[in-house]
Write a protein that holds these residues in place. Structure first.
Motif, PDB file in Angstrom:
ATOM      1  N   CYS A  10      23.109 -23.439   1.730  1.00 21.27           N
ATOM      2  CA  CYS A  10      21.989 -22.367   1.816  1.00 21.27           C
ATOM      3  C   CYS A  10      21.731 -22.151   0.317  1.00 21.27           C
ATOM      4  O   CYS A  10      20.487 -21.922  -0.261  1.00 21.27           O
TER       5      CYS A  10
ATOM      6  N   ALA B 191      14.755 -24.566  11.290  1.00 21.58           N
ATOM      7  CA  ALA B 191      15.219 -23.268  11.658  1.00 21.58           C
ATOM      8  C   ALA B 191      15.379 -22.239  10.586  1.00 21.58           C
ATOM      9  O   ALA B 191      15.602 -22.603   9.434  1.00 21.58           O
TER      10      ALA B 191
ATOM     11  N   THR C  76      27.189 -21.819  14.211  1.00 20.86           N
ATOM     12  CA  THR C  76      28.343 -22.814  14.041  1.00 20.86           C
ATOM     13  C   THR C  76      29.652 -21.991  14.364  1.00 20.86           C
ATOM     14  O   THR C  76      29.934 -20.751  14.057  1.00 20.86           O
TER      15      THR C  76
ATOM     16  N   ILE D 107      19.439 -29.724   8.232  1.00 18.48           N
ATOM     17  CA  ILE D 107      19.194 -28.319   8.654  1.00 18.48           C
ATOM     18  C   ILE D 107      17.741 -27.993   8.120  1.00 18.48           C
ATOM     19  O   ILE D 107      17.002 -27.526   8.974  1.00 18.48           O
TER      20      ILE D 107
ATOM     21  N   THR E 179      19.248 -23.467  15.277  1.00 20.65           N
ATOM     22  CA  THR E 179      19.999 -24.791  15.423  1.00 20.65           C
ATOM     23  C   THR E 179      21.259 -24.650  15.445  1.00 20.65           C
ATOM     24  O   THR E 179      21.761 -23.580  15.163  1.00 20.65           O
ATOM     25  N   TYR E 180      22.141 -25.750  15.883  1.00 17.65           N
ATOM     26  CA  TYR E 180      23.506 -25.537  16.231  1.00 17.65           C
ATOM     27  C   TYR E 180      24.247 -26.977  15.397  1.00 17.65           C
ATOM     28  O   TYR E 180      23.941 -28.155  15.270  1.00 17.65           O
ATOM     29  N   HIS E 181      25.172 -26.264  14.524  1.00 18.21           N
ATOM     30  CA  HIS E 181      26.039 -27.531  13.911  1.00 18.21           C
ATOM     31  C   HIS E 181      27.383 -27.578  14.530  1.00 18.21           C
ATOM     32  O   HIS E 181      27.962 -26.557  14.433  1.00 18.21           O
TER      33      HIS E 181
ATOM     34  N   ALA F 279      24.259 -33.713  13.946  1.00 17.61           N
ATOM     35  CA  ALA F 279      24.598 -32.414  14.361  1.00 17.61           C
ATOM     36  C   ALA F 279      26.244 -32.458  14.276  1.00 17.61           C
ATOM     37  O   ALA F 279      26.987 -31.335  13.828  1.00 17.61           O
TER      38      ALA F 279
ATOM     39  N   VAL G 119      21.342 -21.192  11.668  1.00 18.27           N
ATOM     40  CA  VAL G 119      22.282 -22.332  12.045  1.00 18.27           C
ATOM     41  C   VAL G 119      23.606 -21.617  12.560  1.00 18.27           C
ATOM     42  O   VAL G 119      24.143 -21.035  12.034  1.00 18.27           O
TER      43      VAL G 119
ATOM     44  N   VAL H 244      23.663 -18.171   8.554  1.00 17.04           N
ATOM     45  CA  VAL H 244      24.786 -18.892   9.102  1.00 17.04           C
ATOM     46  C   VAL H 244      25.244 -17.859  10.126  1.00 17.04           C
ATOM     47  O   VAL H 244      25.949 -17.009   9.728  1.00 17.04           O
TER      48      VAL H 244
ATOM     49  N   LEU I 193      19.885 -30.522  16.042  1.00 21.22           N
ATOM     50  CA  LEU I 193      19.906 -30.722  14.745  1.00 21.22           C
ATOM     51  C   LEU I 193      20.383 -32.312  14.608  1.00 21.22           C
ATOM     52  O   LEU I 193      21.190 -32.801  15.291  1.00 21.22           O
TER      53      LEU I 193
ATOM     54  N   THR J 210      15.010 -29.047  10.248  1.00 22.74           N
ATOM     55  CA  THR J 210      14.622 -28.548  11.678  1.00 22.74           C
ATOM     56  C   THR J 210      13.634 -27.416  11.627  1.00 22.74           C
ATOM     57  O   THR J 210      13.125 -26.816  12.607  1.00 22.74           O
TER      58      THR J 210
END
Ligand code: SF4
Ligand code: SF4
Length: 437
Positions: free
Chosen positions: A411, A393, A398, A388, A324-326, A359, A396, A420, A356, A391
């Motif tokens: 985390c 995922a 970023t 997060i 996923t993407y933040h 996001a 992630v 990450v 996300l 999801t």
């Protein structure tokens, strides 16, 4: 607009921007501090109203005003939401400069911790790197484990005990020890010539990301220049109201990068890129430097923005787990770059990309906000981590070192095994699986 209760000696919130606000309230639902407090004064509209009142002389520069300007995350989500085009980031950064100036007049000092960190460490690259080496020794020698086990940071207060595990992991080699001054594409001819900003935190805690950035650019036909003697770009100073140091650092960066002939200046840290794209606003009172800063700013590109612009080489879709993407605030709201990093992540993750929820909601990192407003920062991190984790995922992605440090801490706090990763690292790994770059 005259500005009776603001000082003329530091930047003043722009009267034209203040008048632009039509008090419609469309920004309120996007504001993390309003969501936490439900108080008008902790909303963008409330803060703008206060700035206007101080500027018009109907309100003194009170403690409440000072608190609110720094309780704000400067995430600029309100700017994205605003239909009237209010440049909230510029307003709050000028207001912060006023607060710092007023505090210095009242007490002879601005915030001690902030002053020490920003002025004594981040303006001096040699000192920053020396301290980073000490920190690395502390982290890797076992001293850190022992200190945390003995709860020694408590000596400096409860807050330090909570902050200690958040210190970024310092890498063994910094950027200049990893990258030569010029990197050429291994295959094919040079199609573009770019310069790379190494950053300050990025340089000591994420030097491998700088290395990945250079590798990815070279794989896409770029000759990459890494100018030596780079210091901090000044964004940490500018975002926290230290206008003088921000200008001094910006001037140094402009002079350094003017010396190289390039198509673009690539930045892989969102906060730095956002600030550098607005360098010219710092020099509004100096026409010659303003023009040079404008030319400089026009060349600044976020890595993903540039890769999409030049049509980056498509990697194989290699991720077997979900990613996923933040959105870093200063990329999505500060630079309006949201599509391009997703294109990079999707190119690698394919159908395993999952969007996300929220996001673009701030993760609570916000420069040094997690140092200055730890509890609020952790509330925001909790909200982000829940999204997060939902999801499913395992990764992630970023594009900002501050967000990466914050999410890595999240985390650990949540006990989840989610990696990450910066978009540059993701893409480099994929290219390597293609058979080297
Ligand atoms: S910058 Fe962020 S925290 Fe500050 S007023 Fe705007 S939305 Fe709220
Ligand atoms: S959305 Fe813009 S115009 Fe409306 S209240 Fe917020 S800042 Fe003011």
């Amino acid at each position: 607009m005259s500005t009776p209760n603001f000082s003329p000696y530091v930047p003043i919130p722009d009267g034209a921007f203040l008048r632009q606000c039509i008090h419609c309230g469309l920004c309120l639902s996007t504001c993390p501090t309003y969501a936490l407090t439900a108080r008008e004064i902790s909303s963008p509209r409330g803060r703008i109203r206060m700035m206007k009142n101080v500027a018009e002389g109907t309100m003194p520069l009170t403690e409440t005003f000072m608190h609110e300007m720094f309780f704000c995350l400067d995430c600029r989500a309100c700017e994205t939401a605003c239909p009237a085009g209010v440049q909230y980031g510029a307003l709050v950064e000028a207001a912060r400069a006023q607060v710092e100036h007023a505090r210095a007049l009242q007490t002879g000092e601005s915030s001690q911790l902030k002053k020490f960190i920003l002025r004594q460490i981040f303006t001096k690259p040699a000192r920053l790197r020396f301290l980073a080496r000490l920190l690395r020794f502390y982290q890797w020698s076992g001293l850190e484990k022992l200190a945390l086990w003995l709860r020694l940071p408590r000596i400096f207060g409860k807050k330090m005990m909570a902050l200690a595990p958040m210190a970024p992991r310092i890498e063994a080699k910094f950027t200049f020890a990893r990258l030569p001054e010029k990197i050429s594409p291994r295959q094919g001819k040079v199609r573009h010539r770019v310069a790379l900003l190494v950053g300050c935190v990025q340089d000591v805690a994420f030097a491998s990301v700088n290395e990945d950035t250079a590798a990815v650019l070279a794989a896409n036909g770029c000759e990459v220049i890494v100018p030596r003697h780079q210091a901090c770009c000044g964004s940490l100073h500018g975002h926290t109201g230290d206008a003088e140091d921000a200008k001094m650092l910006a001037r140094k960066i402009i002079e350094l990068f003017e010396a190289v002939e390039v198509d673009a200046i690539i930045v892989n840290a969102a906060g730095c890129g956002s600030f550098m794209k607005a360098y010219h606003h710092l020099f509004a009172d100096d026409p010659a430097l303003h023009r040079r800063a404008e030319n400089f700013a026009a060349k600044v590109k976020d890595l993903s923005e540039y890769l999409v612009e030049i049509g980056f080489k498509q990697p194989p879709q290699t991720l077997s787990d979900c990613a996923t993407y933040h959105d870093a605030c200063h990329l999505v709201h500060g630079q309006k770059v949201a599509r391009q990093p997703r294109e990079v992540v999707r190119a690698v993750a394919g159908a395993n990309y999952v969007e996300l929820n929220e996001a673009s909601w701030c993760c609570g990192s916000a420069g040094i906000y997690n140092l200055t407003h730890f509890e609020t920062s952790m509330q925001l991190l909790e909200r982000k981590m829940k999204n997060i984790v939902a999801t499913g995922a395992k990764m992630v992605v970023t594009g900002n070192p501050g967000c990466a440090i914050q999410l890595q801490h999240g985390c650990r706090q949540f006990g989840v095994s989610i990696e990450v990763v910066h978009p540059a690292t993701l893409l480099r790994r994929a290219y390597e699986r293609m058979g080297g770059i």
